[in-house]
Design a protein around this motif. Structure first.
Motif, PDB file in Angstrom:
ATOM      1  N   UNK A  58      -7.096 -11.745  -2.919  1.00  0.00           N
ATOM      2  CA  UNK A  58      -8.165 -11.655  -3.487  1.00  0.00           C
ATOM      3  C   UNK A  58      -8.282 -10.437  -4.509  1.00  0.00           C
ATOM      4  N   UNK A  59      -7.117  -9.615  -4.284  1.00  0.00           N
ATOM      5  CA  UNK A  59      -7.364  -8.488  -5.311  1.00  0.00           C
ATOM      6  C   UNK A  59      -6.470  -8.815  -6.346  1.00  0.00           C
ATOM      7  N   UNK A  60      -7.047  -8.745  -7.754  1.00  0.00           N
ATOM      8  CA  UNK A  60      -6.418  -9.115  -8.896  1.00  0.00           C
ATOM      9  C   UNK A  60      -6.278  -8.050 -10.050  1.00  0.00           C
ATOM     10  N   UNK A  61      -5.554  -8.152 -11.044  1.00  0.00           N
ATOM     11  CA  UNK A  61      -5.223  -7.328 -11.794  1.00  0.00           C
ATOM     12  C   UNK A  61      -6.552  -6.573 -12.578  1.00  0.00           C
ATOM     13  N   UNK A  62      -6.497  -5.261 -12.553  1.00  0.00           N
ATOM     14  CA  UNK A  62      -7.749  -4.796 -13.046  1.00  0.00           C
ATOM     15  C   UNK A  62      -8.888  -4.489 -11.945  1.00  0.00           C
ATOM     16  N   UNK A  88       0.582  -1.254   0.044  1.00  0.00           N
ATOM     17  CA  UNK A  88      -0.156   0.148   0.027  1.00  0.00           C
ATOM     18  C   UNK A  88       0.648   1.325   0.121  1.00  0.00           C
ATOM     19  N   UNK A  89       2.087   1.058  -0.103  1.00  0.00           N
ATOM     20  CA  UNK A  89       3.235   2.335  -0.512  1.00  0.00           C
ATOM     21  C   UNK A  89       2.809   2.902  -1.591  1.00  0.00           C
ATOM     22  N   UNK A 123      -6.767  13.631  -1.409  1.00  0.00           N
ATOM     23  CA  UNK A 123      -6.620  12.102  -1.692  1.00  0.00           C
ATOM     24  C   UNK A 123      -5.396  11.529  -1.473  1.00  0.00           C
ATOM     25  N   UNK A 124      -4.211  12.334  -1.505  1.00  0.00           N
ATOM     26  CA  UNK A 124      -2.772  12.041  -1.325  1.00  0.00           C
ATOM     27  C   UNK A 124      -2.588  11.285   0.041  1.00  0.00           C
ATOM     28  N   UNK A 125      -2.887  11.969   1.057  1.00  0.00           N
ATOM     29  CA  UNK A 125      -2.685  11.635   2.418  1.00  0.00           C
ATOM     30  C   UNK A 125      -3.477  10.477   2.691  1.00  0.00           C
ATOM     31  N   UNK A 126      -4.637   9.823   2.090  1.00  0.00           N
ATOM     32  CA  UNK A 126      -5.353   8.855   2.396  1.00  0.00           C
ATOM     33  C   UNK A 126      -5.177   7.664   1.648  1.00  0.00           C
ATOM     34  N   UNK A 127      -4.409   7.747   0.509  1.00  0.00           N
ATOM     35  CA  UNK A 127      -4.241   6.484  -0.422  1.00  0.00           C
ATOM     36  C   UNK A 127      -3.570   5.232   0.546  1.00  0.00           C
ATOM     37  N   UNK A 128      -2.507   5.467   1.357  1.00  0.00           N
ATOM     38  CA  UNK A 128      -2.119   4.553   1.990  1.00  0.00           C
ATOM     39  C   UNK A 128      -2.826   3.836   2.917  1.00  0.00           C
ATOM     40  N   UNK A 129      -3.866   4.551   3.568  1.00  0.00           N
ATOM     41  CA  UNK A 129      -4.547   3.908   4.726  1.00  0.00           C
ATOM     42  C   UNK A 129      -5.896   3.408   4.016  1.00  0.00           C
ATOM     43  N   UNK A 130      -6.447   3.808   2.881  1.00  0.00           N
ATOM     44  CA  UNK A 130      -7.348   3.172   2.119  1.00  0.00           C
ATOM     45  C   UNK A 130      -7.069   1.797   1.395  1.00  0.00           C
ATOM     46  N   UNK A 131      -5.738   1.799   0.790  1.00  0.00           N
ATOM     47  CA  UNK A 131      -5.221   0.736   0.565  1.00  0.00           C
ATOM     48  C   UNK A 131      -5.096  -0.591   1.427  1.00  0.00           C
ATOM     49  N   UNK A 132      -4.557   0.119   2.708  1.00  0.00           N
ATOM     50  CA  UNK A 132      -4.167  -0.946   3.666  1.00  0.00           C
ATOM     51  C   UNK A 132      -5.544  -1.476   4.290  1.00  0.00           C
ATOM     52  N   UNK A 167      -8.507  -1.672   2.391  1.00  0.00           N
ATOM     53  CA  UNK A 167      -8.930  -2.778   1.326  1.00  0.00           C
ATOM     54  C   UNK A 167      -8.156  -3.990   1.456  1.00  0.00           C
ATOM     55  N   UNK A 168      -6.886  -4.017   1.744  1.00  0.00           N
ATOM     56  CA  UNK A 168      -6.129  -5.222   1.761  1.00  0.00           C
ATOM     57  C   UNK A 168      -6.554  -6.134   3.039  1.00  0.00           C
ATOM     58  N   UNK A 169      -6.975  -5.469   4.131  1.00  0.00           N
ATOM     59  CA  UNK A 169      -7.435  -6.282   5.371  1.00  0.00           C
ATOM     60  C   UNK A 169      -8.998  -6.603   4.992  1.00  0.00           C
ATOM     61  N   UNK A 170      -9.859  -5.786   4.482  1.00  0.00           N
ATOM     62  CA  UNK A 170     -11.092  -6.299   4.027  1.00  0.00           C
ATOM     63  C   UNK A 170     -11.216  -7.504   3.117  1.00  0.00           C
ATOM     64  N   UNK A 171     -10.684  -7.360   1.981  1.00  0.00           N
ATOM     65  CA  UNK A 171     -10.610  -8.381   0.842  1.00  0.00           C
ATOM     66  C   UNK A 171      -9.582  -9.301   0.686  1.00  0.00           C
TER      67      UNK A 171
END
Length: 86
Positions: free
Chosen positions: A80-84, A49-50, A61-70, A72-76
């Protein structure tokens, strides 16, 4: 260690990819939030998520990208996250 010229070429290329993602989103969006307000950002993140590269979108949005990705990784689950997926 990568020399400065190679670094800038790679950095500029990754930023250009993010800009192209933003242009594609803008041209194909149905949402007025995206089209009229340009309230979106595009970025490339690594598996942790870096932030690797981003386009010059909505600065908030720049400051939230890392926490949003983190989240999403925890949730899904990262596997389970694939290309596209967005």
């Amino acid at each position: 260690m990568v020399d400065k010229i190679t670094f800038e070429v790679i950095n500029s290329s990754l930023t250009a990819i993010c800009r192209l993602m933003g242009n594609s989103l803008y041209r194909t969006a149905y949402s007025t939030i995206i089209v009229d307000c340009m309230d979106f950002s595009c970025a490339i993140l690594d598996r942790d998520g870096e932030l690797i590269a981003q386009q010059e979108g909505c600065p908030i949005h720049v400051g939230t990208l890392h926490s949003t990705a983190k989240h999403a990784f925890e949730e899904y689950g990262i596997d389970n996250i694939e290309h596209g997926d967005i």
